[in-house]
Design a protein around this motif. Structure first.
Motif, PDB file in Angstrom:
ATOM      1  N   UNK A  71       0.764  -1.303  -0.081  1.00 50.91           N
ATOM      2  CA  UNK A  71       0.061  -0.108   0.150  1.00 50.91           C
ATOM      3  C   UNK A  71       0.856   1.213   0.153  1.00 50.91           C
ATOM      4  N   UNK A  72       1.771   1.261   0.783  1.00 53.32           N
ATOM      5  CA  UNK A  72       3.002   2.476   0.852  1.00 53.32           C
ATOM      6  C   UNK A  72       3.349   2.634  -0.667  1.00 53.32           C
ATOM      7  N   UNK A  73       3.770   1.605  -1.306  1.00 54.99           N
ATOM      8  CA  UNK A  73       4.522   1.601  -2.598  1.00 54.99           C
ATOM      9  C   UNK A  73       3.721   2.158  -3.567  1.00 54.99           C
ATOM     10  N   UNK A  74       2.390   1.581  -3.672  1.00 48.73           N
ATOM     11  CA  UNK A  74       1.173   2.133  -4.383  1.00 48.73           C
ATOM     12  C   UNK A  74       0.985   3.488  -4.298  1.00 48.73           C
ATOM     13  N   UNK A  75       0.979   3.830  -2.881  1.00 48.24           N
ATOM     14  CA  UNK A  75       0.552   5.397  -2.590  1.00 48.24           C
ATOM     15  C   UNK A  75       1.720   6.343  -3.279  1.00 48.24           C
ATOM     16  N   UNK A  76       2.915   5.821  -3.305  1.00 46.19           N
ATOM     17  CA  UNK A  76       3.986   6.592  -4.048  1.00 46.19           C
ATOM     18  C   UNK A  76       3.757   6.643  -5.309  1.00 46.19           C
ATOM     19  N   UNK A  77       3.538   5.407  -6.023  1.00 49.44           N
ATOM     20  CA  UNK A  77       3.113   5.488  -7.452  1.00 49.44           C
ATOM     21  C   UNK A  77       2.009   6.532  -7.645  1.00 49.44           C
ATOM     22  N   UNK A  78       0.888   6.281  -7.044  1.00 53.97           N
ATOM     23  CA  UNK A  78      -0.307   7.123  -7.266  1.00 53.97           C
ATOM     24  C   UNK A  78       0.009   8.609  -7.132  1.00 53.97           C
ATOM     25  N   UNK A  79       0.908   9.171  -6.063  1.00 52.89           N
ATOM     26  CA  UNK A  79       1.317  10.473  -5.835  1.00 52.89           C
ATOM     27  C   UNK A  79       2.060  10.946  -7.291  1.00 52.89           C
ATOM     28  N   UNK A  80       2.712  10.058  -7.957  1.00 52.24           N
ATOM     29  CA  UNK A  80       3.621  10.329  -9.308  1.00 52.24           C
ATOM     30  C   UNK A  80       2.746  10.465 -10.201  1.00 52.24           C
ATOM     31  N   UNK A  81       1.355   9.794 -10.231  1.00 56.30           N
ATOM     32  CA  UNK A  81       0.465  10.033 -11.346  1.00 56.30           C
ATOM     33  C   UNK A  81      -0.614  11.025 -10.702  1.00 56.30           C
ATOM     34  N   UNK A  82      -1.631  11.119 -11.733  1.00 54.87           N
ATOM     35  CA  UNK A  82      -2.692  11.971 -11.383  1.00 54.87           C
ATOM     36  C   UNK A  82      -3.801  11.172 -11.582  1.00 54.87           C
ATOM     37  N   UNK A  83      -4.542  10.623 -10.723  1.00 52.70           N
ATOM     38  CA  UNK A  83      -5.755   9.681 -10.969  1.00 52.70           C
ATOM     39  C   UNK A  83      -6.687   9.491  -9.743  1.00 52.70           C
ATOM     40  N   UNK A  84      -7.647  10.099  -9.785  1.00 54.92           N
ATOM     41  CA  UNK A  84      -8.497  10.161  -8.660  1.00 54.92           C
ATOM     42  C   UNK A  84      -9.189   8.900  -8.592  1.00 54.92           C
ATOM     43  N   UNK A  85      -9.211   7.928  -9.492  1.00 52.22           N
ATOM     44  CA  UNK A  85      -9.640   6.358  -9.263  1.00 52.22           C
ATOM     45  C   UNK A  85      -8.525   5.978  -8.574  1.00 52.22           C
ATOM     46  N   UNK A  86      -7.245   5.998  -8.767  1.00 50.59           N
ATOM     47  CA  UNK A  86      -6.226   5.208  -7.915  1.00 50.59           C
ATOM     48  C   UNK A  86      -6.341   5.835  -6.633  1.00 50.59           C
ATOM     49  N   UNK A  87      -6.425   7.131  -6.642  1.00 51.08           N
ATOM     50  CA  UNK A  87      -6.569   7.627  -4.947  1.00 51.08           C
ATOM     51  C   UNK A  87      -7.707   7.024  -4.379  1.00 51.08           C
ATOM     52  N   UNK A  88      -8.952   7.090  -4.939  1.00 50.01           N
ATOM     53  CA  UNK A  88      -9.966   6.576  -4.196  1.00 50.01           C
ATOM     54  C   UNK A  88      -9.960   4.955  -3.846  1.00 50.01           C
ATOM     55  N   UNK A  89      -9.140   4.284  -4.861  1.00 53.00           N
ATOM     56  CA  UNK A  89      -9.042   2.801  -4.559  1.00 53.00           C
ATOM     57  C   UNK A  89      -8.255   2.516  -3.388  1.00 53.00           C
ATOM     58  N   UNK A  90      -7.004   3.373  -3.495  1.00 59.15           N
ATOM     59  CA  UNK A  90      -6.030   3.172  -2.189  1.00 59.15           C
ATOM     60  C   UNK A  90      -6.882   3.585  -0.858  1.00 59.15           C
ATOM     61  N   UNK A  91      -7.569   4.637  -0.833  1.00 58.43           N
ATOM     62  CA  UNK A  91      -8.412   5.131   0.266  1.00 58.43           C
ATOM     63  C   UNK A  91      -9.154   4.053   0.878  1.00 58.43           C
ATOM     64  N   UNK A  92     -10.032   3.343   0.028  1.00 57.20           N
ATOM     65  CA  UNK A  92     -11.062   2.554  -0.103  1.00 57.20           C
ATOM     66  C   UNK A  92     -10.272   1.201   0.787  1.00 57.20           C
ATOM     67  N   UNK A  93      -9.230   1.010  -0.017  1.00 61.25           N
ATOM     68  CA  UNK A  93      -8.570  -0.082   0.576  1.00 61.25           C
ATOM     69  C   UNK A  93      -8.041  -0.193   1.888  1.00 61.25           C
ATOM     70  N   UNK A  94      -7.348   1.153   2.204  1.00 57.83           N
ATOM     71  CA  UNK A  94      -6.824   1.231   3.591  1.00 57.83           C
ATOM     72  C   UNK A  94      -8.102   1.212   4.655  1.00 57.83           C
ATOM     73  N   UNK A  95      -9.140   1.808   4.425  1.00 56.48           N
ATOM     74  CA  UNK A  95     -10.213   2.047   5.139  1.00 56.48           C
ATOM     75  C   UNK A  95     -10.633   0.355   5.492  1.00 56.48           C
TER      76      UNK A  95
END
Length: 175
Positions: A71-95
């Motif tokens: 999850x930490x690695x995926x968050x790093x990749x997501x920060x380099x990209x611009x995708x609200x879908x990835x952001x929401x997927x990671x947030x939902x997964x963490x919750x």
């Protein structure tokens, strides 16, 4: 504290109580069926001592540490990209993982209460320590260190993203 965090904490508290209470009801139902319905088909063979080893076994496999590192690695990749879908997927997964860990802790707590009430067994939280640490970690990943929260850093998010990509494998080795 934001309303999302408050709502998540409410969900976690309710999850803990529901799973602890449900575990108590389930175990007392098994106990009653085993004592008073032993001659009924399949009731006399219900195991009464299997559940307590489950939670430490699940937590001891390192599944939560692995999920946290990925999850930490995926968050790093997501920060380099611009995708609200990835952001929401990671947030939902963490919750979701936070709620699942709380459900496991609720189950373990309910079972410990059952053992305390029926067999006067001492409460031992040491086997649950990895689950509690995982709960805190995923709670932080779903609130303070969520990708939407880190995006507010502006262009600094790229440096944080690279740092998280490096930190992910290190967490896997450390945890």
């Amino acid at each position: 504290m934001s309303s999302e965090t408050t709502d998540l904490l409410k969900v976690l508290a309710v999850t803990l109580l529901v799973f602890a209470g449900s575990t108590l009801v389930m175990l007392y139902s098994i106990l009653l069926l085993a004592q008073y319905g032993a001659n009924l088909p399949m009731v006399g063979s219900l195991p009464l001592n299997a559940p307590p080893e489950l939670v430490p076994l699940l937590v001891g496999t390192g599944v939560f540490a692995t999920l946290a590192a990925v999850h930490v690695t995926a968050s790093g990749i997501a920060l380099l990209l611009t995708s609200t879908t990835i952001d929401m997927a990671l947030l939902i997964t963490a919750k979701a993982v936070t709620v699942v860990i709380m459900a496991l802790l609720g189950f373990a707590g309910g079972h410990m209460i059952y053992l305390q009430l029926t067999e006067n067994t001492a409460l031992n939280l040491n086997p649950l320590l990895p689950a509690i640490i995982g709960l805190i970690g995923f709670l932080v990943l779903s609130t303070l260190l969520s990708v939407p929260a880190l995006r507010r850093l502006g262009n600094l998010r790229f440096a944080v993203g690279v740092g998280l990509i490096i930190l992910g494998p290190l967490l896997l080795v450390w945890l």
